[in-house]
Structures are given as C-alpha cells and as structure tokens.
Scaffold this motif. Structure first.
Motif, PDB file in Angstrom:
ATOM      1  N   TYR A  30       0.795  -1.233   0.123  1.00 29.58           N
ATOM      2  CA  TYR A  30      -0.062   0.111   0.061  1.00 29.58           C
ATOM      3  C   TYR A  30       0.686   1.092  -0.144  1.00 29.58           C
ATOM      4  N   GLY A  34      -0.066   1.990  -3.386  1.00 24.85           N
ATOM      5  CA  GLY A  34      -1.060   2.477  -3.316  1.00 24.85           C
ATOM      6  C   GLY A  34      -2.278   1.678  -3.389  1.00 24.85           C
ATOM      7  N   ASP A 110      -6.276   9.288  -0.961  1.00 25.92           N
ATOM      8  CA  ASP A 110      -5.971   7.787  -0.794  1.00 25.92           C
ATOM      9  C   ASP A 110      -6.252   6.839   0.569  1.00 25.92           C
ATOM     10  N   ARG A 113     -10.056   6.953   1.312  1.00 26.51           N
ATOM     11  CA  ARG A 113     -10.592   5.902   0.534  1.00 26.51           C
ATOM     12  C   ARG A 113     -10.542   4.619   1.321  1.00 26.51           C
TER      13      ARG A 113
ATOM     14  N   SER B 124      -8.213   5.187  -9.858  1.00 31.02           N
ATOM     15  CA  SER B 124      -7.487   5.753  -8.699  1.00 31.02           C
ATOM     16  C   SER B 124      -8.295   6.886  -8.204  1.00 31.02           C
TER      17      SER B 124
END
Lengths: 204, 204
Positions: A30, A34, A110, A113, B124
């Motif tokens: 991650y 990502g 990110d 999310r 993304s």
DNA sequence: CATTATTATAGCACGCGTATCAATTAAAAG
DNA sequence: CTTTTAATTGATACGCGTGCTATAATAATG
C-alpha cells in the motif's frame, strides 16, 4: 482426557505470526504502490503462499484492510497529538484537533478512501468498519477534548458524535463530490464546532 | 461543403434513445435485485447488445449509475417535499427537511451506497459524483430553507454546506461504522442544526 | 451498383475477489 | 514405522470491469 492423534491445530502464536506477516506485506504494498495494488493474488505472491491460503487466516480482503486502517489512523492521530503539544487552552485544542482531522483526510484522499470507502461492492453489506479497541481510541480523543470544553456534560456523547460524524462528512463530501463548489473546509469545520461549543473566533 | 460519404454518425436522438434505454434497464435491475445485480455484462444481456457496445455510449459503469442516482435522489426529494407541505414555520421546515433527509439514507442503506459509495475501486480517482443541474437542485432545497431561517445572509453558503455535509456525514457514519455506538441520529441532526440556526427545541 | 465512413460485434485478454475440491504435505499419537 | 488429523496446495471455476483487435453490419454518397 488424552489428546487426540493427528496434526494439532495451528497454535495461537502461529496464527498471530501469519496474520501479522500478511499485514506487514499489505502495508508495504500500500505504501509503495497505493490502494489499487493491494490484491489477494498479489499479496499471496509477495508472501509466498497460495492465494487461497490467506482465506484460512482472514475472512476476506476487508479483514486484511483493517491492518492498513490501523496504520493510517495511527499516522493521523500522531499528527493531531503533535500539534496539540503546543496548545493549552481547551477550546483552542478542540478547534485545532478538529481542523487537523479534517485537513488530514482532505490532504490524503487515498488514505480516506482506504479507511472509509473500501467496501466490497459484491457484498451486500454496506458496513465497512469494525472497531477494535485501538481504533476506538483514535476517536475517543475527541470525546476528551469536547469534555474539557463543555460545561454541561449531560449530552457529551451527542456532541462528540455529532462532531465526529460532521467532520467525517466534510472530508467525505470534499473528497467524493468534487463537482459541487463546497465552502471552505476550515470554515465548515468552524461552523460545525459552533454546534458544540458555541460561537468561536477562528484561529489565525 | 458537401457531406462526406459513408455511414453518418449516430444522430443525437439515437444517442439519447440508447442511453435512456440502458438507463431504464439499469433502474429495473436495481429495483428488482439491488445494487449487486447491476453489472455491465448483465445489462448488455438484458438490453440485447454486446457488453462492449455499451462503452460506446457510456464512459463506464459510473456513467450509468448516475441515472440510478437521479432515480433515488428524486425519490428522496419527493419524500421531503411531501412532508414540507404540512409545515409553514421556517425553522420547523428546515428541521423537518433535515431529519427526513438523514432518515431517508439510514432507512435505505442500499440507496445510500448507490449514490454516495459506488466508486470503482480499480480507478484511482476517489470522486464518485458528477453534479448535473437536476442533481444540484435536490441539494439547493436546503439552501432555500436555510435562507428562510437565517437573518444574516452573509454566510449562507457556509451554513448550508456545513449542514449538507454534516447530514451526509451522519448518514455515512451510521451506515458504514456500525460497530461504534453512535448517538441517536435525530439528536445528532438536531445538534447539527444548532450550528446553523442556534438552539432549537426538538419537534415532538 | 460500388465506395466509404461509422457503428456494432465476437472473441480474447488481464486482473480482480472468492469458492470448490481433490491431492498433497506436515505434525502429532499410536 | 503407520495412522490420524489439520493445513496447504493446485487447478479450476464464476462473474466482475474493462481494454484490444479483427470482422461484420449499416447507411449514407457518388
């Protein structure tokens, strides 16, 4: 009461070890590539086991993502604690913490999310979150901060929860509903605090 | 300037027709079998075309889901308007609208997920929402209601947006973070309104 | 008619989460 | 050793969103 023959079940320590190994690799992937890169097949390859073996130790992907949440939430919490070191006035502490909380999620979409929106679409359950003690603690900070400001403790819980859900709402809206020309996040957070501690003058 | 030879591009009406045909079927599937059943392959089968043909008319699944949002948002808006018919006092109107809004999403978790959480994990981009005029109107209702209550119109936008994101936040939290023992949604909404219109006595 | 530009299609591919199931391996007890 | 039990594996499968390519169908012009 003799032990039954045959291979014994996984020892508790083995279970923990395997789980944390998976978690470690998940966090690594991650961090490096990502959210989109964290997949069961990829994770299995990285760890060196068959994809389905993971399912013997985790209920599913969601169950693994919790370890990532812990990572992110700790990071966020640290950021808040760091700033709070410099502030003593209770109302300023609450305001700063709230602003930092909201900013964190807006500055790291990110992460947002991952923590709040990583529900599996195929499952019918909308619920994303499972709160363990550690996760809860990150949110209890606000309970303490509100308590230090409120004179009337009778509706501490309602106030705190309104603040938390409100802050998450602001972060959520700014992250997901980009087309709408939202008011400034700082202003909104300020206004939200009004419902808790009454009118405030914003911090310069 | 003669027209070039060859098959002419799709006429505007053809495009609209096809899109609304897809949308119609998508809504039908969603209504009958829920969010999980709405898939590109399924949709293509239902409509009677190849799966990839849809991509000539829509950018992707997200683009189709917007039509479902419209359906749900209209339903929610209707519910609010229906109740508002019975109320005249501005502050009561705002309170009732807010409570109805929050209740709607808590009572219909699947609709909430569809509208606010149907982001494609592979992409993304966290952004889910694209606001068209019609969608915007559903939210502008609150701007009007707030305006009718506020004496000071200078920060109308900040107030309205705080309210909206706050309400969505409450719905979001209660829907997704089920483990946390949230305060009562009605209480939280009430408290949120405090930041907009000052202290209120709740409606029985 | 033939030509030509455009759309629609079928087929294949990738990677995803997840499930099943038979085959294998590992670790204990006898 | 063998037996027994649990863990792991590999293969295969389903359906998903989405992309690519080659081919066929379509509808206008000349």
């Amino acid at each position: 009461m003799a032990k039954t023959a045959g291979r014994p079940p996984r020892s508790q320590s083995d279970i923990v070890e395997f789980r944390s190994k998976i978690a470690k690799h998940a966090v690594a992937i991650y961090r490096a590539e990502g959210f989109g890169a964290v997949s069961m097949r990829r994770l299995a390859k990285e760890v060196g086991c068959a994809p389905m073996t993971i399912y013997a130790h985790f209920e599913g992907k969601q169950d693994i993502l919790r370890y990532l949440w812990a990572d992110v939430l700790a990071d966020m919490s640290d950021e808040i604690q760091e700033i709070l070191k410099l502030i003593v006035a209770p109302d300023e502490r609450l305001q700063t913490a709230a602003q930092t909380f909201v900013s964190y999620w807006i500055d790291h979409p990110d992460h947002f999310r991952l923590v709040f929106m990583s529900n599996d679409v195929t499952r019918s359950d909308v619920s994303t979150f499972v709160m363990d003690e550690e996760t809860l603690a990150h949110f209890r900070v606000f309970s303490d901060l509100v308590q230090a400001v409120l004179q009337d403790h009778s509706n501490l819980k309602a106030s705190t929860d309104t603040l938390i859900s409100g802050m998450i709402g602001i972060a959520f809206c700014l992250n997901t509903i980009r087309d709408y020309p939202w008011a400034d996040a700082t202003m909104m957070t300020d206004r939200l605090l009004t419902s808790i501690i009454g009118p405030t003058k914003s911090i310069p």
